[in-house]
Scaffold this active site. Sequence first.
Site, PDB file in Angstrom:
ATOM      1  CG  ASP A 166      -2.283   0.554   0.986  1.00 14.13           C
ATOM      2  OD1 ASP A 166      -2.383   1.431   0.125  1.00 14.13           O
ATOM      3  OD2 ASP A 166      -3.233   0.173   1.694  1.00 14.13           O
ATOM      4  CG  ASP A 224      -9.406   2.244  -0.973  1.00 16.42           C
ATOM      5  OD1 ASP A 224      -8.386   2.285  -1.693  1.00 16.42           O
ATOM      6  OD2 ASP A 224      -9.373   2.051   0.253  1.00 16.42           O
TER       7      ASP A 224
HETATM    8  C1  GLA Z   1      -5.968   1.417   1.432  1.00 15.58           C
HETATM    9  C2  GLA Z   1      -6.076   0.416   0.300  1.00 15.58           C
HETATM   10  C3  GLA Z   1      -7.234  -0.543   0.585  1.00 15.58           C
HETATM   11  C4  GLA Z   1      -6.998  -1.251   1.916  1.00 15.58           C
HETATM   12  C5  GLA Z   1      -6.803  -0.237   3.027  1.00 15.58           C
HETATM   13  C6  GLA Z   1      -6.355  -0.876   4.334  1.00 15.58           C
HETATM   14  O1  GLA Z   1      -7.072   2.266   1.500  1.00 15.58           O
HETATM   15  O2  GLA Z   1      -6.259   1.059  -0.926  1.00 15.58           O
HETATM   16  O3  GLA Z   1      -7.369  -1.489  -0.457  1.00 15.58           O
HETATM   17  O4  GLA Z   1      -5.874  -2.079   1.808  1.00 15.58           O
HETATM   18  O5  GLA Z   1      -5.823   0.744   2.687  1.00 15.58           O
HETATM   19  O6  GLA Z   1      -6.173   0.040   5.350  1.00 15.58           O
END
Ligand code: GLA
Length: 401
Positions: A166, A224
């Site tokens: 990430d 996301d």
């Molecule tokens: C980010 C990523 C998500 C998830 C969250 C976890 O937002 O894009 O897919 O992994 O972190 O905290």
Amino acid sequence: MSRSLGGLLRIAAPFAFVVAISANPGPVRADQTIPTLPQMGFNNWNSTHCRDEYNEAMIRGIADKFISLGLRDAGYRYVNIDDCWANWQRDKDGQLQANPKRFPSGIKALADYIHQRGLKFGLYSSAGTSTCEPLQENRGFPGGLGHEKQDAATFASWHVDYLKYDNCNNQKVDAHQRYTAMAEALRASGRPMFYSVCEWGENKPWLWAGKPPVDANSWRTTDDIRDEYASMLKIFKQNVVLDRYASPGHWNDPDMLEVGNGGMTDIEYRSHFSLWSIMAAPLLIGTDLRTIKPDALQILLNKEVIAVDQDPLGVQGKQARDTDGIHVIVKPLKDGSQAVAVFNETDAARDVSVDASEIGLKKAARYRLRDLWEHTQTEGDGSIKAHLPAHGIVMYRISRL
Ligand code: GLA
């Protein structure tokens, strides 16, 4: 006597093998190859975030469901865990450790459990000083920035097969540099691991993440996803135009599936799954398979649609039309046929015609149109006429007769 005993053994042996496998999964030789087709599997994030229900018992239960629901047979392989698996502190040697409440048996034991079922195991970290989910104000779970070598070696020692890496708390260090550091550490660890870059498209990772030295297997292209039609639609539109950057072993990742989570209708989930497949996107299930409803499961198990995603030619579908809320996407397939999706993004039902020439078919030739949701086929000149409900899709495999 010995001949008849030998004959009996020859007949009985395969059955004995089957019985042994179903009674106890036993030690299956772990498959360490990295797929060149888009990754398929599960990740808990979309269904649980960091709630307490996300724990060792849940993930083992999911692995069991891969087998009992036929998901492993349909091609789903990776059981991946997301943020909040770690203890908030490294140990005295600086090594990552699992949260002892969530994963009391540790990560290696979880990986073993998953491998014994012929599946693969994926883990999560962030190319920053801590991961995305704050544990408390000013304190998070440890990230990989500056710890790449040690963490990659830890992942290898736990038999991790996949790393989602990430982008949070990155201290504004250059993205290419951060993702290169982990890529090199993974390679140096001696264990092949699928490298899933989760940089949200901030620095156009489609331009660099698939090439050495990063050489990632996939890269997130967007923010996301949420379990809402508007979110799925927005992400689809951002990802569909990036088709030229995808190739075998290097995929655009428009984020994980929401199918089954309850925020969209079955028509919308069908569109979501079809669009991800024609875009050769990762198919990572994001719903709790222990409680999934039959309609959602049927979508995830549509083998004809999965075959489009997993087609060995390894091409992301290209948008041939984006007009007036109607999208036509065409994906060439290895056997010379092509998949075509016709999607109505609008809030009203629409009658749509697609001419054979618009999807690159030859004039005056005859084609078989296989409907990948109805599982029926018709013959014709390759043109499509469809009545599409609001937010609905049709998907065909078209081959020359
Ligand atoms: C980010 C990523 C998500 C998830 C969250 C976890 O937002 O894009 O897919 O992994 O972190 O905290």
